[in-house]
Motif scaffolding. Structure first.
Motif, PDB file in Angstrom:
ATOM      1  N   SER A   1       0.683  -1.218  -0.154  1.00 43.98           N
ATOM      2  CA  SER A   1       0.054  -0.136   0.125  1.00 43.98           C
ATOM      3  C   SER A   1       0.984   1.235  -0.070  1.00 43.98           C
ATOM      4  O   SER A   1       1.941   1.265   0.745  1.00 43.98           O
ATOM      5  CB  SER A   1      -0.878  -0.040   1.292  1.00 43.98           C
ATOM      6  N   ILE A   2       0.583   2.145  -0.853  1.00 47.13           N
ATOM      7  CA  ILE A   2       1.391   3.620  -1.036  1.00 47.13           C
ATOM      8  C   ILE A   2       0.212   4.661  -0.457  1.00 47.13           C
ATOM      9  O   ILE A   2       0.888   5.747  -0.412  1.00 47.13           O
ATOM     10  CB  ILE A   2       1.997   4.002  -2.321  1.00 47.13           C
ATOM     11  N   GLY A   3      -0.582   4.172   0.393  1.00 48.90           N
ATOM     12  CA  GLY A   3      -1.583   5.143   1.124  1.00 48.90           C
ATOM     13  C   GLY A   3      -2.017   6.260   0.132  1.00 48.90           C
ATOM     14  O   GLY A   3      -2.079   6.217  -1.090  1.00 48.90           O
ATOM     15  N   GLY A   4      -2.856   7.314   0.625  1.00 49.64           N
ATOM     16  CA  GLY A   4      -3.408   8.283  -0.082  1.00 49.64           C
ATOM     17  C   GLY A   4      -2.471   9.428  -0.045  1.00 49.64           C
ATOM     18  O   GLY A   4      -1.361   9.378   0.085  1.00 49.64           O
ATOM     19  N   ALA A   5      -2.897  10.392  -0.379  1.00 45.83           N
ATOM     20  CA  ALA A   5      -2.126  12.040  -0.569  1.00 45.83           C
ATOM     21  C   ALA A   5      -1.169  12.212   0.620  1.00 45.83           C
ATOM     22  O   ALA A   5      -0.126  12.453   0.632  1.00 45.83           O
ATOM     23  CB  ALA A   5      -2.739  13.013  -1.221  1.00 45.83           C
ATOM     24  N   GLU A   6      -1.863  11.786   2.041  1.00 42.28           N
ATOM     25  CA  GLU A   6      -1.459  12.621   3.169  1.00 42.28           C
ATOM     26  C   GLU A   6      -0.110  11.648   3.532  1.00 42.28           C
ATOM     27  O   GLU A   6       0.877  11.999   3.715  1.00 42.28           O
ATOM     28  CB  GLU A   6      -2.493  12.314   4.173  1.00 42.28           C
ATOM     29  N   THR A   7      -0.351  10.245   3.276  1.00 44.68           N
ATOM     30  CA  THR A   7       0.645   9.274   3.720  1.00 44.68           C
ATOM     31  C   THR A   7       1.664   9.682   2.729  1.00 44.68           C
ATOM     32  O   THR A   7       3.080   9.576   3.273  1.00 44.68           O
ATOM     33  CB  THR A   7       0.219   7.835   3.492  1.00 44.68           C
ATOM     34  N   ARG A   8       1.336   9.733   1.554  1.00 45.98           N
ATOM     35  CA  ARG A   8       2.585   9.985   0.410  1.00 45.98           C
ATOM     36  C   ARG A   8       3.402  11.115   0.788  1.00 45.98           C
ATOM     37  O   ARG A   8       4.469  10.967   0.389  1.00 45.98           O
ATOM     38  CB  ARG A   8       2.202   9.928  -0.833  1.00 45.98           C
ATOM     39  N   GLU A   9       2.675  12.130   1.184  1.00 50.45           N
ATOM     40  CA  GLU A   9       3.393  13.444   1.462  1.00 50.45           C
ATOM     41  C   GLU A   9       4.566  13.219   2.520  1.00 50.45           C
ATOM     42  O   GLU A   9       5.770  13.451   2.788  1.00 50.45           O
ATOM     43  CB  GLU A   9       2.660  14.456   1.931  1.00 50.45           C
ATOM     44  N   LEU A  10       3.883  12.510   3.711  1.00 52.17           N
ATOM     45  CA  LEU A  10       4.813  12.012   4.842  1.00 52.17           C
ATOM     46  C   LEU A  10       6.117  11.096   4.264  1.00 52.17           C
ATOM     47  O   LEU A  10       7.069  11.417   4.652  1.00 52.17           O
ATOM     48  CB  LEU A  10       4.056  11.302   5.846  1.00 52.17           C
ATOM     49  N   TYR A  11       5.408  10.252   3.499  1.00 59.76           N
ATOM     50  CA  TYR A  11       6.655   9.191   2.981  1.00 59.76           C
ATOM     51  C   TYR A  11       7.843  10.229   1.863  1.00 59.76           C
ATOM     52  O   TYR A  11       8.926   9.869   2.105  1.00 59.76           O
ATOM     53  CB  TYR A  11       5.961   8.023   2.028  1.00 59.76           C
ATOM     54  N   ARG A  12       7.085  10.877   1.301  1.00 59.14           N
ATOM     55  CA  ARG A  12       8.204  11.564   0.461  1.00 59.14           C
ATOM     56  C   ARG A  12       9.279  12.356   1.344  1.00 59.14           C
ATOM     57  O   ARG A  12      10.556  12.434   0.934  1.00 59.14           O
ATOM     58  CB  ARG A  12       7.424  12.803  -0.345  1.00 59.14           C
ATOM     59  N   LEU A  13       8.618  13.033   2.096  1.00 58.41           N
ATOM     60  CA  LEU A  13       9.658  13.851   3.341  1.00 58.41           C
ATOM     61  C   LEU A  13      10.634  12.787   3.889  1.00 58.41           C
ATOM     62  O   LEU A  13      11.948  13.111   3.906  1.00 58.41           O
ATOM     63  CB  LEU A  13       8.768  14.532   4.272  1.00 58.41           C
ATOM     64  N   ALA A  14      10.254  11.559   4.206  1.00 60.17           N
ATOM     65  CA  ALA A  14      10.934  10.558   4.868  1.00 60.17           C
ATOM     66  C   ALA A  14      11.994  10.363   3.797  1.00 60.17           C
ATOM     67  O   ALA A  14      13.178   9.941   4.027  1.00 60.17           O
ATOM     68  CB  ALA A  14      10.086   9.546   5.242  1.00 60.17           C
ATOM     69  N   LEU A  15      11.633   9.955   2.633  1.00 59.32           N
ATOM     70  CA  LEU A  15      12.557   9.594   1.650  1.00 59.32           C
ATOM     71  C   LEU A  15      13.544  10.698   1.188  1.00 59.32           C
ATOM     72  O   LEU A  15      14.744  10.347   1.268  1.00 59.32           O
ATOM     73  CB  LEU A  15      11.914   9.483   0.503  1.00 59.32           C
ATOM     74  N   LEU A  16      13.073  11.768   1.255  1.00 59.79           N
ATOM     75  CA  LEU A  16      14.201  12.914   0.923  1.00 59.79           C
ATOM     76  C   LEU A  16      15.241  13.147   2.222  1.00 59.79           C
ATOM     77  O   LEU A  16      16.359  12.983   1.795  1.00 59.79           O
ATOM     78  CB  LEU A  16      13.303  14.235   0.886  1.00 59.79           C
ATOM     79  N   GLU A  17      14.534  12.786   3.280  1.00 66.04           N
ATOM     80  CA  GLU A  17      15.511  12.734   4.597  1.00 66.04           C
ATOM     81  C   GLU A  17      16.527  11.643   4.472  1.00 66.04           C
ATOM     82  O   GLU A  17      17.849  12.000   4.887  1.00 66.04           O
ATOM     83  CB  GLU A  17      14.681  12.742   5.577  1.00 66.04           C
ATOM     84  N   TYR A  18      16.132  10.644   3.925  1.00 67.75           N
ATOM     85  CA  TYR A  18      17.094   9.321   3.833  1.00 67.75           C
ATOM     86  C   TYR A  18      17.735   9.474   2.552  1.00 67.75           C
ATOM     87  O   TYR A  18      19.144   9.159   2.963  1.00 67.75           O
ATOM     88  CB  TYR A  18      16.006   8.109   3.567  1.00 67.75           C
ATOM     89  N   PHE A  19      17.360   9.929   1.608  1.00 61.30           N
ATOM     90  CA  PHE A  19      18.401   9.860   0.481  1.00 61.30           C
ATOM     91  C   PHE A  19      19.256  11.143   0.414  1.00 61.30           C
ATOM     92  O   PHE A  19      20.437  10.827  -0.171  1.00 61.30           O
ATOM     93  CB  PHE A  19      17.457   9.738  -0.871  1.00 61.30           C
ATOM     94  N   MET A  20      18.878  12.348   0.725  1.00 62.43           N
ATOM     95  CA  MET A  20      19.694  13.302   0.655  1.00 62.43           C
ATOM     96  C   MET A  20      21.193  13.378   0.969  1.00 62.43           C
ATOM     97  O   MET A  20      22.045  13.552   0.272  1.00 62.43           O
ATOM     98  CB  MET A  20      19.083  14.899   1.256  1.00 62.43           C
TER      99      MET A  20
END
Ligand code: AMP
Length: 427
Positions: A164-183
């Motif tokens: 599950s990749i969730g809805g818009a809210e989950t994905r925004e949280l995940y986008r930030l988490a991924l940026l924090e991880y990848f940067m």
């Protein structure tokens, strides 16, 4: 230079077409049991439809579309079926006619990919879409139907990955988490991934570049960030899959190549047959925001597509059984028209008949009947025409008898009927 088919686009020859027809018929029959109806949309759509629905930062839109201009309009050969189906759904306001629409399609898709076994530039997909059902039970039913269908086609060693990749809210949280991880590891990523990171960090999770794969291995899982509503949907999906006894594996890294997905994602692969490395058979997911995004109402949707060429590589090799048929071997100009008329009588009774029109020797005509797999051969020579009789050769029984024209059709039908079980006979 003789012409050749365009690279990555294939002819389907008569020897192979029986397997295609079997596959297509099995698909149509199975999905009809679930209430799906066929939708046929044009092969060409406005380019912007694909850009908007599939997403700009995807491989398909960035580099695989066959796009051309006509009358100052930019048009594209469809790379997949979901966008066109959703466009048709909105254009014809289907939601006003029925609360739930279950649609399927079969047809060619076009992507300018590097051709290899199981990957082509014109390939064929069969797919299903459901509009108006927010899931999660419909999601589980669709995944279960797909797995049952592949099993019925004889494809084993299936692996069903679900996420599950969730809805818009989950994905925004995940986008930030991924940026924090990848940067902090930016320098270790491929150039392409570095450029895409800000646009859509989710894309990095299905990059094929070994550098990206290595870094992505340690990325956080989206399943830990689901909102309560997304979590409830995900739990419901899993409960329903368990109730259906559909085996699956949870794969948090499964994000799939297209941008439009929300919540449920799934992919079925197999190690069966001649698949090799291109072993993804079917993929799909929920795309609750697409209908709205295309200017339609708020209608949730889910769909999947399977690649027919890949299914054929994975399916066991089976020769479709041939209905018994009768071959007419006329000898001489007087016999040929009589043979045509007699053959037509057989066809009127539902049996296949072929007349040799080459005017060659009996020996060569018999050889052809044998090569075609005919059950009976009707030999008509000059003396037969004069006496209004035919010589009927039974190729399987190695016998021959003389039959008067008046009884010929009935006798042939009887012999053809008795030669195979009725299920294999032509209708
Ligand atoms: P997709 O639309 O990319 O989710 O792909 C769905 C399915 O279509 C895949 O699982 C494959 O079976 C098939 N497929 C996708 N691209 C190709 C291609 N270029 N050649 C053959 N089959 C393909």
């Amino acid at each position: 230079m003789p012409f050749r088919a365009v690279k990555g686009m294939n002819d389907v020859l008569p020897e192979e077409v029986g397997r295609w027809q079997h596959l297509e018929a099995t698909f149509r029959e199975t999905v009809a049991l679930y209430g799906y109806q066929e939708l046929r949309t044009p092969i060409v759509e406005e380019t912007q439809l694909f850009v908007r629905s599939i997403g700009e930062a995807t491989d398909v839109v960035e580099k695989e579309m066959y796009t051309f201009e006509r009358h100052r309009e930019s048009l594209t050969l469809r790379p997949e079926g979901t966008a066109g189906a959703a466009r048709a759904y909105v254009e014809h306001a289907r939601q006003a006619k029925e609360p739930v629409s279950r649609l399927y399609y079969i047809g060619p898709m076009f992507r300018a990919e590097r051709p290899q076994r199981g990957r082509y530039r014109q390939f064929h997909q069969a797919g299903c879409e459901v509009y108006g059902d927010k899931g999660p039970y419909g999601d589980a039913e669709m995944i279960g139907m797909l797995v049952d269908l592949l099993t019925q086609l004889g494809i084993g060693d299936l692996r069903v990955a679900v996420n599950s990749i969730g809805g818009a809210e989950t994905r925004e949280l995940y986008r930030l988490a991924l940026l924090e991880y990848f940067m902090p590891q930016l320098a270790a990523l491929s150039d392409h991934a570095q450029a895409r990171l800000q646009i859509n960090p989710l894309r990095l999770l299905d990059s094929k570049d070994p550098r990206d794969i290595a870094v992505a291995a340690g990325a956080p899982s989206i399943l830990e960030l689901l909102t309560p509503e997304d979590q409830e949907h995900w739990d419901g999906l899993r409960r329903a899959l368990d109730a259906l006894k559909t085996p699956y594996t949870v794969e948090p890294g499964l994000v799939r190549g297209l941008d439009y997905y929300t919540r449920t994602l799934f992919e079925v692969s197999s190690t069966a047959g001649d698949l090799g490395s291109q072993n993804a058979l079917a993929g799909g997911g929920r795309y609750d925001a697409m209908v709205r995004g295309l200017g339609g109402p708020e209608v949730p949707a889910i769909g999947f597509a399977m690649g027919l060429e890949r299914l054929l590589l994975a399916m066991p090799d089976s020769k479709p059984s041939m209905a018994p048929f009768c071959f007419f071997a006329p000898l001489g100009a007087a016999a040929a028209p009589t043979a045509l008329a007699l053959a037509r009588e057989l066809r009127e009774r539902g049996f296949r008949a072929e007349v040799d029109g080459r005017g060659t020797s009996l020996k060569s005509q018999l050889r052809r009947a044998d090569a075609l797999g005919a059950r009976l051969v009707v030999v008509l020579g000059e003396s037969e025409i004069e006496r209004q009789v035919a010589q009927v050769k039974d190729l399987a029984g190695h016998s021959q008898r003389e039959v008067p024209f008046g009884q010929l059709a009935e006798e042939l039908v009887m012999s053809l009927q008795s030669s195979v079980p009725s299920a294999e006979r032509a209708p």
